[in-house]
Design a protein around this motif. Structure first.
Motif, PDB file in Angstrom:
ATOM      1  N   LYS A  40       0.858  -1.183   0.000  1.00 59.40           N
ATOM      2  CA  LYS A  40       0.000   0.000   0.000  1.00 59.40           C
ATOM      3  C   LYS A  40       0.896   1.235   0.000  1.00 59.40           C
ATOM      4  O   LYS A  40       1.541   1.542   0.995  1.00 59.40           O
ATOM      5  CB  LYS A  40      -0.906   0.000   1.236  1.00 59.40           C
ATOM      6  CG  LYS A  40      -1.881   1.151   1.291  1.00 59.40           C
ATOM      7  CD  LYS A  40      -2.755   1.047   2.531  1.00 59.40           C
ATOM      8  CE  LYS A  40      -3.753   2.182   2.610  1.00 59.40           C
ATOM      9  NZ  LYS A  40      -4.589   2.078   3.852  1.00 59.40           N
ATOM     10  N   VAL A  41       0.944   1.934  -1.150  1.00 57.71           N
ATOM     11  CA  VAL A  41       1.823   3.084  -1.291  1.00 57.71           C
ATOM     12  C   VAL A  41       1.236   4.265  -0.532  1.00 57.71           C
ATOM     13  O   VAL A  41       0.056   4.607  -0.684  1.00 57.71           O
ATOM     14  CB  VAL A  41       2.009   3.451  -2.777  1.00 57.71           C
ATOM     15  CG1 VAL A  41       2.938   4.660  -2.922  1.00 57.71           C
ATOM     16  CG2 VAL A  41       2.567   2.258  -3.547  1.00 57.71           C
ATOM     17  N   MET A  42       2.072   4.863   0.332  1.00 56.95           N
ATOM     18  CA  MET A  42       1.626   5.967   1.181  1.00 56.95           C
ATOM     19  C   MET A  42       2.414   7.234   0.845  1.00 56.95           C
ATOM     20  O   MET A  42       3.641   7.208   0.702  1.00 56.95           O
ATOM     21  CB  MET A  42       1.855   5.621   2.661  1.00 56.95           C
ATOM     22  CG  MET A  42       1.189   4.325   3.101  1.00 56.95           C
ATOM     23  SD  MET A  42      -0.602   4.434   3.130  1.00 56.95           S
ATOM     24  CE  MET A  42      -0.823   5.557   4.524  1.00 56.95           C
ATOM     25  N   LEU A  43       1.706   8.364   0.704  1.00 52.52           N
ATOM     26  CA  LEU A  43       2.366   9.655   0.559  1.00 52.52           C
ATOM     27  C   LEU A  43       2.894  10.109   1.924  1.00 52.52           C
ATOM     28  O   LEU A  43       2.462   9.581   2.957  1.00 52.52           O
ATOM     29  CB  LEU A  43       1.387  10.687   0.003  1.00 52.52           C
ATOM     30  CG  LEU A  43       0.928  10.472  -1.445  1.00 52.52           C
ATOM     31  CD1 LEU A  43      -0.141  11.493  -1.816  1.00 52.52           C
ATOM     32  CD2 LEU A  43       2.102  10.557  -2.411  1.00 52.52           C
ATOM     33  N   ASP A  73       8.946  20.218  -2.204  1.00 52.43           N
ATOM     34  CA  ASP A  73       9.843  19.732  -3.256  1.00 52.43           C
ATOM     35  C   ASP A  73       9.158  18.659  -4.092  1.00 52.43           C
ATOM     36  O   ASP A  73       9.296  18.646  -5.324  1.00 52.43           O
ATOM     37  CB  ASP A  73      11.127  19.182  -2.642  1.00 52.43           C
ATOM     38  CG  ASP A  73      11.988  20.270  -2.016  1.00 52.43           C
ATOM     39  OD1 ASP A  73      11.818  21.448  -2.400  1.00 52.43           O
ATOM     40  OD2 ASP A  73      12.801  19.940  -1.131  1.00 52.43           O
ATOM     41  N   LEU A  74       8.434  17.751  -3.427  1.00 54.28           N
ATOM     42  CA  LEU A  74       7.732  16.697  -4.150  1.00 54.28           C
ATOM     43  C   LEU A  74       6.628  17.299  -5.017  1.00 54.28           C
ATOM     44  O   LEU A  74       6.449  16.898  -6.181  1.00 54.28           O
ATOM     45  CB  LEU A  74       7.134  15.684  -3.168  1.00 54.28           C
ATOM     46  CG  LEU A  74       6.332  14.534  -3.788  1.00 54.28           C
ATOM     47  CD1 LEU A  74       7.202  13.726  -4.752  1.00 54.28           C
ATOM     48  CD2 LEU A  74       5.766  13.626  -2.695  1.00 54.28           C
ATOM     49  N   GLU A  75       5.929  18.294  -4.490  1.00 57.88           N
ATOM     50  CA  GLU A  75       4.866  18.932  -5.265  1.00 57.88           C
ATOM     51  C   GLU A  75       5.441  19.630  -6.496  1.00 57.88           C
ATOM     52  O   GLU A  75       4.866  19.565  -7.594  1.00 57.88           O
ATOM     53  CB  GLU A  75       4.121  19.927  -4.384  1.00 57.88           C
ATOM     54  CG  GLU A  75       3.295  19.265  -3.292  1.00 57.88           C
ATOM     55  CD  GLU A  75       2.585  20.298  -2.419  1.00 57.88           C
ATOM     56  OE1 GLU A  75       2.646  21.508  -2.763  1.00 57.88           O
ATOM     57  OE2 GLU A  75       1.977  19.896  -1.405  1.00 57.88           O
ATOM     58  N   ARG A 132       6.351  19.578 -12.475  1.00 57.74           N
ATOM     59  CA  ARG A 132       7.234  19.657 -13.643  1.00 57.74           C
ATOM     60  C   ARG A 132       7.351  18.338 -14.389  1.00 57.74           C
ATOM     61  O   ARG A 132       7.804  18.300 -15.528  1.00 57.74           O
ATOM     62  CB  ARG A 132       8.632  20.111 -13.204  1.00 57.74           C
ATOM     63  CG  ARG A 132       8.674  21.560 -12.725  1.00 57.74           C
ATOM     64  CD  ARG A 132      10.107  22.016 -12.440  1.00 57.74           C
ATOM     65  NE  ARG A 132      10.685  21.376 -11.256  1.00 57.74           N
ATOM     66  CZ  ARG A 132      11.546  20.385 -11.284  1.00 57.74           C
ATOM     67  NH1 ARG A 132      11.953  19.895 -12.435  1.00 57.74           N
ATOM     68  NH2 ARG A 132      12.027  19.865 -10.161  1.00 57.74           N
ATOM     69  N   TRP A 133       6.930  17.254 -13.717  1.00 52.92           N
ATOM     70  CA  TRP A 133       7.138  15.908 -14.284  1.00 52.92           C
ATOM     71  C   TRP A 133       6.228  15.675 -15.467  1.00 52.92           C
ATOM     72  O   TRP A 133       5.016  15.963 -15.415  1.00 52.92           O
ATOM     73  CB  TRP A 133       6.903  14.874 -13.182  1.00 52.92           C
ATOM     74  CG  TRP A 133       7.046  13.446 -13.637  1.00 52.92           C
ATOM     75  CD1 TRP A 133       8.081  12.906 -14.324  1.00 52.92           C
ATOM     76  CD2 TRP A 133       6.108  12.400 -13.422  1.00 52.92           C
ATOM     77  NE1 TRP A 133       7.871  11.573 -14.537  1.00 52.92           N
ATOM     78  CE2 TRP A 133       6.656  11.226 -13.993  1.00 52.92           C
ATOM     79  CE3 TRP A 133       4.870  12.331 -12.789  1.00 52.92           C
ATOM     80  CZ2 TRP A 133       5.999  10.000 -13.974  1.00 52.92           C
ATOM     81  CZ3 TRP A 133       4.216  11.113 -12.754  1.00 52.92           C
ATOM     82  CH2 TRP A 133       4.777   9.957 -13.339  1.00 52.92           C
TER      83      TRP A 133
END
Length: 311
Positions: free
Chosen positions: A279-282, A289-291, A296-297
């Protein structure tokens, strides 16, 4: 129904509140419901509840055994499981001969076999040396999930305050019956017959992270976004302790990984497996920085993750 202190109702069906044609499953459900309500551990110091629990246990002991139940229904044993002496009549002896005295002209004048009849009636007390096995008793033992999986020693407090030591085999299941030979009610007769057994029904409490399916253990494991994208080694809990598991790169939520041999122990010495659902968790807190990176991704594909849903 009204309960009488230190006395068991004559009808075990009435004690459990079931009909005489009730199935074994209905009888077991009725017992479980009453046992949960009346168990002395839940009613400390309540003598009436203790007596009711004894009555319910005795009734279930009789009705849960198909042979005992059939014998009770035929009137061969009473609600305590004790033998009922078969009623004998003069006709039983008279009809055993070559002719039927009831059809003879002599009417009741022929009592030639009466000695056998009276010997049968008055000789019962002289046969007090009959040794009968004591009846079984039923108890319920609640276990933590891991105690049932790994096994070990447990103690069960009985209605009379005594303690029974119970060895729980590894891999014990919810609803499983453990038999402790010779720990039931004492036998009957001069010198005492062999004692009955204690039948202990296991109730396994649920675990906060593990679930059991057959001999396999299932676990949902949270992982970070970086672990999901880059992969790596992580610690994973199992019933027998932590192990290290490798997560492949680009693992997604719902990916299932198998840890072979980390499940439930089997009687033959092998074990089931543990299935780990990722279960991938933010991050717990917003990460600027992640935002910025995500803004940009530009992914290599524009395919929607909801494509399979038709939206």
């Amino acid at each position: 129904m009204e309960w009488q202190e230190n006395a068991l109702p004559a009808d075990p069906y009435q004690t459990l509140g079931v009909k005489k044609d009730a199935s074994q499953e209905e009888i077991q459900k009725a017992y479980r419901r009453l046992a949960k309500k009346l168990h002395p551990d839940l009613n400390p110091g309540n003598k009436q509840a203790e007596e009711q629990f004894k009555a319910v246990s005795a009734a279930y002991d009789l009705l849960s055994d198909p042979q005992k139940r059939a014998r009770f229904d035929r009137g061969e044993i009473d609600a305590f499981g004790a033998e009922r002496p078969r009623q004998r009549y003069y006709r039983d002896f008279a009809e055993g001969g070559a002719s039927n005295p009831y059809a003879s002209d002599a009417g009741f004048a022929d009592f030639a076999g009466a000695d056998d009849f009276f010997s049968e009636i008055f000789g019962r007390q002289a046969r007090g040396n009959i040794r009968m096995r004591g009846s079984d008793v039923h108890y319920r033992l609640a276990l933590d999930f891991l105690d049932a999986i790994n096994g070990g020693k447990q103690q069960l407090t009985l209605p009379d305050g005594s303690v029974l030591d119970v060895t729980v085999p590894s891999g014990t299941r919810d609803g499983q019956i453990l038999r402790l030979r010779g720990k039931g009610r004492p036998g009957i007769g001069i010198g005492g017959g062999p004692p009955g057994d204690a039948l202990i029904e296991i109730e396994v409490r649920p675990h906060r992270i593990f679930t059991r399916k057959g001999d396999d253990i299932h676990l949902e494991l949270p992982i970070s976004l970086s672990e999901a994208v880059l992969g790596g080694k992580v610690k994973v809990p199992t019933p027998s302790g932590e192990v290290t598991m490798g997560i492949p790169k680009w693992s997604n939520t719902g990916t299932v990984l198998r840890l072979k041999g980390q499940g439930v122990p089997r009687p033959n010495g092998t074990r089931g497996d543990e299935y780990v659902t990722l279960k991938v968790m933010l991050p717990d807190r917003p990460d600027p920085d992640l935002e910025e990176f995500i803004a940009r991704w530009r992914p290599a594909t524009t395919r929607s993750p909801r494509e399979a849903m038709g939206v």
